[in-house]
Scaffold this motif. Structure first.
Motif, short mmCIF file in Angstrom:
data_model
loop_
_atom_site.label_atom_id
_atom_site.label_comp_id
_atom_site.label_asym_id
_atom_site.label_seq_id
_atom_site.Cartn_x
_atom_site.Cartn_y
_atom_site.Cartn_z
N ILE B 238 0.83 -1.21 0.00
CA ILE B 238 0.00 0.00 0.00
C ILE B 238 0.86 1.26 0.00
CG2 ILE B 238 -1.81 1.24 1.21
CD1 ILE B 238 -2.74 -1.37 2.36
N ALA B 239 1.87 1.29 0.88
CA ALA B 239 2.69 2.50 0.97
C ALA B 239 3.41 2.75 -0.34
CB ALA B 239 3.69 2.37 2.11
N MET B 240 3.92 1.69 -0.96
CA MET B 240 4.64 1.88 -2.22
C MET B 240 3.70 2.26 -3.35
SD MET B 240 7.67 1.73 -1.59
CE MET B 240 7.87 1.90 0.14
N PHE B 241 2.45 1.83 -3.25
CA PHE B 241 1.44 2.20 -4.24
C PHE B 241 1.28 3.71 -4.27
CE2 PHE B 241 -2.80 1.93 -6.20
CZ PHE B 241 -2.50 0.97 -7.16
N VAL B 242 1.48 4.36 -3.12
CA VAL B 242 1.41 5.82 -3.05
C VAL B 242 2.77 6.42 -3.40
CG1 VAL B 242 1.00 7.79 -1.53
CG2 VAL B 242 -0.36 5.71 -1.28
N ALA B 243 3.81 5.86 -2.79
CA ALA B 243 5.10 6.55 -2.82
C ALA B 243 5.80 6.44 -4.17
CB ALA B 243 6.00 6.01 -1.72
N ILE B 244 5.70 5.27 -4.84
CA ILE B 244 6.48 5.11 -6.07
C ILE B 244 5.99 6.05 -7.17
CG2 ILE B 244 7.14 3.51 -7.90
CD1 ILE B 244 7.29 1.33 -5.81
N PRO B 245 4.68 6.03 -7.51
CA PRO B 245 4.29 6.95 -8.58
C PRO B 245 4.53 8.42 -8.22
CG PRO B 245 2.41 5.61 -7.86
CD PRO B 245 3.57 5.21 -7.03
N LEU B 246 4.15 8.81 -7.02
CA LEU B 246 4.31 10.22 -6.67
C LEU B 246 5.78 10.61 -6.59
CD1 LEU B 246 1.48 10.81 -4.05
CD2 LEU B 246 1.67 11.70 -6.36
N GLY B 247 6.58 9.76 -5.94
CA GLY B 247 7.99 10.09 -5.77
C GLY B 247 8.71 10.13 -7.11
N LEU B 248 8.44 9.12 -7.94
CA LEU B 248 9.14 9.02 -9.22
C LEU B 248 8.74 10.17 -10.15
CD1 LEU B 248 11.15 7.14 -10.41
CD2 LEU B 248 9.30 5.82 -11.42
N MET B 249 7.43 10.43 -10.24
CA MET B 249 6.98 11.49 -11.13
C MET B 249 7.46 12.85 -10.63
SD MET B 249 5.70 10.23 -13.72
CE MET B 249 5.06 11.67 -14.56
N SER B 250 7.50 13.03 -9.31
CA SER B 250 8.00 14.31 -8.77
C SER B 250 9.46 14.48 -9.18
CB SER B 250 7.91 14.33 -7.25
OG SER B 250 6.60 14.21 -6.84
N ALA B 251 10.24 13.41 -9.02
CA ALA B 251 11.65 13.51 -9.36
C ALA B 251 11.83 13.82 -10.84
CB ALA B 251 12.36 12.21 -9.00
N ILE B 252 11.02 13.15 -11.69
CA ILE B 252 11.14 13.39 -13.13
C ILE B 252 10.79 14.84 -13.45
CG2 ILE B 252 10.04 12.88 -15.34
CD1 ILE B 252 9.85 9.98 -14.41
N TYR B 253 9.70 15.31 -12.88
CA TYR B 253 9.28 16.68 -13.19
C TYR B 253 10.35 17.67 -12.71
CZ TYR B 253 6.50 20.83 -13.74
OH TYR B 253 6.07 22.06 -14.13
N ALA B 313 -3.22 3.35 7.44
CA ALA B 313 -1.82 3.37 7.86
C ALA B 313 -0.89 3.36 6.65
CB ALA B 313 -1.53 2.16 8.75
N GLY B 314 -1.23 2.53 5.65
CA GLY B 314 -0.37 2.42 4.47
C GLY B 314 -0.31 3.71 3.68
N LEU B 315 -1.47 4.39 3.52
CA LEU B 315 -1.50 5.64 2.76
C LEU B 315 -0.59 6.68 3.40
CD1 LEU B 315 -5.28 6.18 1.89
CD2 LEU B 315 -3.40 5.68 0.33
N VAL B 316 -0.74 6.85 4.71
CA VAL B 316 0.05 7.87 5.39
C VAL B 316 1.53 7.50 5.35
CG1 VAL B 316 0.42 9.04 7.57
CG2 VAL B 316 -1.88 8.58 6.80
N MET B 317 1.81 6.19 5.50
CA MET B 317 3.19 5.76 5.41
C MET B 317 3.75 6.07 4.03
SD MET B 317 4.65 2.07 6.31
CE MET B 317 4.22 1.95 8.00
N GLY B 318 2.92 5.87 3.01
CA GLY B 318 3.34 6.19 1.65
C GLY B 318 3.72 7.65 1.51
N ILE B 319 2.90 8.53 2.11
CA ILE B 319 3.21 9.97 2.06
C ILE B 319 4.56 10.23 2.71
CG2 ILE B 319 2.48 12.23 2.88
CD1 ILE B 319 -0.37 11.26 2.75
N MET B 320 4.80 9.57 3.83
CA MET B 320 6.07 9.78 4.52
C MET B 320 7.26 9.34 3.67
SD MET B 320 7.35 8.05 8.03
CE MET B 320 8.23 6.75 7.21
#
Lengths: 423, 458
Positions: B238-253, B313-320
């Protein structure tokens, strides 16, 4: 010639061809979508931060404000038997403790606001009366109005929506001008309590400061010295490799594991006091040290070799080169890393739960061995409370913690920008 | 003599030693025109070191063996003959006598402890005086010896520097000691646990309910598979479901599209997410996100919607975790040689085609390494799950149902009131060991991947 023709040259691109135009539009569309997706990700990530901060702010600001009720007390005709002369000496606290101030406060509330009057006041209202008396003993001879904190449910009803019955009471009190809200200085100066109107963060804050003191005292020298050793002196052999590997791994070990280490070593083996600031400080020091080592090594590495060569050239010994030249030049970077590591330690909760710093502690710790709690653990404890009055206190404590972290990170950024030399 | 007085006495002696040696060295430096290898302060430091260090080392040794000597002395008293045989009761009486002797006993003491207390006090005072006397004597003797060596031809600086090097080495060894301490304490307590519960039952059992442990068969309710699944589900899915797309796309942008001024502001802003204390995330998850998730689940008709769901819990962990993924991806993308990017753009590829077909494949090892590090961070994260996840261990694929994690269970097991030797508390150390091993492996794999990738472009 014929050979070349048989290989064939591709036809030149026809830029106006409809199929080509479509293809280009599709590709540019994909480009735009990708770009928007990236922007969306950035905005969303930043948006989470904003939502987090705004939700804490909106819930927490009211924690710094307290609803107070005017309480007219006729000290001259109350049953209080305090000798006013005693209030001017060192025995004031004793004299006030002996008097039944709680009873007098409740009686005054019942006289002023009817039979349910004492329930309108916070359980700790009498302490405010006591402080007033101590500040002005002449009150004992006359009638006076003391502003005391309102009970938890009145406080909630005055700030937000409470139970309808409480709302009615608030309206009535407001009409009588017997209600005011003021800055809750008590919140910054007192400790934990069972009554949300009487809680404060000073106890936890002092525990945090003591713990951080121990952490800094141990982690900073050990971290900087081992970074100096590894960068400047260490021979390349299996032992130094082992040191390096363990430092890098320690930096990635989950913080709760350090809590288990503290529990097994400091509490069960060395029998140090449970929930004492010194144990918490030691545990966090072990956790913070690798962070400081890694930051210090980067800072030391950034000092150019020419500095060392120059110092050696005029006859300095290896120790003099490092301590007179390399270390001072690396200091801004080391301090930046240290502050960031300390900020992480200040916000850490899990390892401290393991070593018992979750006790209910109503007095600020007097020393390193006294039972203490720290700010993040206090937040955790309050967040577990059922009483609704604790919600705003929890958020307010979070705001205080965030202000500290923000200040520390601000100092770190300032140090980096102000003193760091780019060679 | 109190420890504080002793401390000041020895520090004072050291100070006197420093000053006198310094003065003496300064005098002979003035007298001759020769050049010396050491400055006067080196001589001062040398003598001070010899004054303070032996005494301090002696005191440390004395402090560790004095209690044993004191107890032996008390045991020779006639009253000690009435003590019960060695065991728990005897230790209790002795420790009670010790606390009466040191003045912080409370309640009515047992008669035997009360009779032993004066003997204890006497022996303790004796031991304190002996320790203090020997320490002072040692400080004086070794300081005086060092002082006689303050001569023009003595190389005091080399001695001082040897001490400095020893200090540096000792500091570096603290890291090894900590690692060894972690491994040893986890292994030792886990070994005791596996003496009570077979390792197979712990690792492969599917029933976890430490609240009710059958003393005859503790392993039956200590099967950790539901915890491992919950940890994996929350932290790695769950956490990676949030963190990978957001983190990767943020880095690319931020690396490819954003103007430098935007990048300068947005990059630190996203990194602030990693600096927020986890207890704040936990509070946010429990107070704000969990009710929203539950209401959403009820609205779409999920039957087993928990207010302590894995999803919250997973969503918030993903944000972190977003900043971990984004900064690692940022580093790997910027490390790809510009020639590769320029080549692709020169062939007529659009920017997004370049990113997807050239930059990302080239940066993939670094990105994957970063994601592995983020996963290890997520499964070791404690406060978010302690505050927002449930304590009930279930094997479920439903993100709206409750799930628990290894870290949450460690906290729950150790903050109860159980005695320390029960399988329940020891299970926490076994869980800690498992967590330690898994995060260690993840980190080693991640760092190897990242390192190999870095070498490829350098």
């Amino acid at each position: 010639m014929t050979e070349r023709a048989s290989i064939g040259t591709p036809a030149p691109t026809d830029w106006r061809d409809a199929a080509h135009q479509r293809r280009m539009a599709k590709r540019y569309g994909a480009e735009r979508r990708f770009r928007w997706l990236g922007l969306g990700a950035v905005l969303m990530s930043a948006g989470f931060l904003v939502v987090l901060l705004v939700s804490m702010l909106s819930a927490g600001v009211s924690g710094f404000v307290q609803t107070q009720i005017a309480l007219p007390i006729d000290f001259a005709h109350s049953r209080l038997t305090i000798d006013p002369a005693k209030l001017r000496g060192p025995g004031a606290d004793l004299a006030l403790a002996a008097a039944d101030l709680g009873g007098a406060t409740d009686a005054a509330a019942i006289a002023a606001y009817g039979p349910e009057g004492d329930a309108l006041l916070s359980d700790g209202a009498w302490t405010r009366v006591r402080d007033q008396l101590k500040a002005d003993p002449s009150l004992l001879h006359r009638r006076a109005t003391v502003w005391v904190p309102a009970a938890d449910r009145i406080d909630i009803a005055a700030k937000r929506e409470g139970a309808p019955a409480d709302e009615a009471i608030v309206a009535k009190l407001n009409a009588a001008h017997a209600l005011k809200t003021s800055f809750n200085s008590f919140f910054l100066t007192s400790s934990d309590s069972t009554d949300p109107t009487m809680v404060g963060i000073w106890g936890a804050l002092k525990g945090s400061l003591l713990t951080m003191f121990v952490t800094l005292l141990i982690a900073f020298p050990v971290g900087v010295l081992s970074a100096l050793y590894l960068e400047e002196y260490a021979p390349h052999n299996r032992w130094t490799d082992l040191i390096e590997v363990s430092i890098n791994n320690l930096a990635a070990v989950p913080s709760i594991i350090f809590g288990l280490l503290g529990l097994a070593v400091f509490l069960n083996t060395f029998h140090l006091q449970r929930s004492a600031a010194i144990v918490g400080g030691l545990t966090l020091a072990l956790m913070t040290m690798p962070v400081i080592v890694i930051a210090s090594r980067n800072a030391i590495k950034a000092v150019p070799p020419s500095i060392r060569d120059a110092a050696f050239g005029i006859g300095a010994s290896p120790v003099q080169v490092v301590f007179h030249h390399v270390l001072p030049l690396a200091m801004p970077g080391i301090l930046t890393g240290t502050i960031i590591g300390m900020a992480r330690a200040l916000g850490e909760t899990a390892p401290l739960l393991m070593i018992g710093m979750r006790a209910f502690i109503t007095a600020p710790p007097g020393g390193l061995r006294d039972p203490a709690t720290v700010l993040p653990v206090q937040i955790f404890l309050w967040s577990d409370q059922v009483n609704r009055g604790f919600v705003e206190k929890t958020s307010a404590a979070i705001l205080v913690l965030l202000v500290f972290l923000l200040a520390m990170n601000g100092v770190a950024i300032y140090l980096r920008n102000r003193f760091e030399t780019r060679w | 003599m109190s420890i504080l007085v002793l401390f000041f006495l020895i520090t004072g002696l050291g100070l006197i030693a420093w000053l006198s040696a310094r003065m003496r060295a300064a005098r002979f430096r003035r007298a001759s025109k020769a050049r010396f290898s050491s400055l006067p302060s080196h001589f001062g430091g040398f003598v001070a070191m010899w004054t303070v260090l032996p005494a301090a080392i002696f005191l440390a040794v004395w402090a560790s063996c004095a209690p044993g000597l004191v107890t032996n002395r008390v045991l020779t008293e006639p009253a000690a003959a009435h003590l019960p045989p060695p065991g728990f009761e005897r230790a209790a009486i002795l420790s009670e006598a010790r606390s009466i002797a040191s003045g912080d006993g409370f309640g009515t003491p047992t008669p035997l402890a009360a009779t032993l207390a004066p003997a204890y006090a006497a022996a303790q005072t004796r031991a304190d005086w002996i320790g203090a006397g020997v320490a002072l004597l040692l400080a004086f003797a070794s300081g005086a010896w060092a002082f006689t060596r303050v001569r023009p031809d003595f190389r005091a600086r080399n001695q001082i520097e040897r001490l400095v090097m020893a200090l540096l080495l000792a500091a570096a060894l603290v890291a090894i000691l900590t690692t060894m301490g972690i491994v040893a304490s986890l292994l030792f307590e886990s070994a005791r646990f596996f003496g009570m519960v077979p390792i197979g039952e712990f690792l492969f059992g599917t029933h976890w309910s430490p609240q009710v442990i059958d003393p005859r068969d503790p392993g039956a309710s200590l099967g950790a598979v539901p915890l491992f699944w919950g940890t994996f589900f929350i932290g790695a899915v769950i956490a990676m479901f949030v963190a990978i797309p957001l983190g990767l796309m943020s880095a690319i942008y931020l690396t490819q599209y954003a103007r430098p001024s935007v990048r300068m502001w947005m990059k630190p802003l996203i990194e602030v997410l990693a600096g927020v204390p986890t207890v704040v995330y936990g509070y946010f998850a429990a107070l704000t996100v969990a009710p929203l998730v539950r209401d959403f689940a009820v609205a779409i008709g999920v039957r087993w919607a928990s207010s302590e769901s894995a999803l919250a819990a997973g969503l918030v962990m993903g944000i972190m975790i977003i900043p971990f993924v984004s900064s690692m991806a940022d580093d790997s993308i910027t490390a790809v040689p510009a020639a590769m990017r320029d080549g692709s753009l020169a062939m007529g590829a659009t920017q997004s085609e370049t990113i997807r077909r050239v930059l990302l494949p080239a940066a993939l090892p670094g990105v994957v390494g970063g994601i592995l590090l983020a996963v290890s961070r997520a499964i070791g994260e404690t406060m978010i799950v302690v505050m927002a996840a449930s304590g009930v261990a279930t094997l479920t694929l439903n993100p709206f149902a409750s799930a628990t994690t290894v870290t949450k269970q460690i906290v729950d097991l150790l903050t109860g009131e159980a005695e320390f030797d029960s399988p329940k508390t020891l299970a926490a150390f076994a869980l800690g060991l498992t967590l330690f091993v898994i995060t260690l492996l993840l980190n080693i794999v991640a760092l190897t991947v990242v390192k190999r990738y870095r070498e490829a472009y350098e």
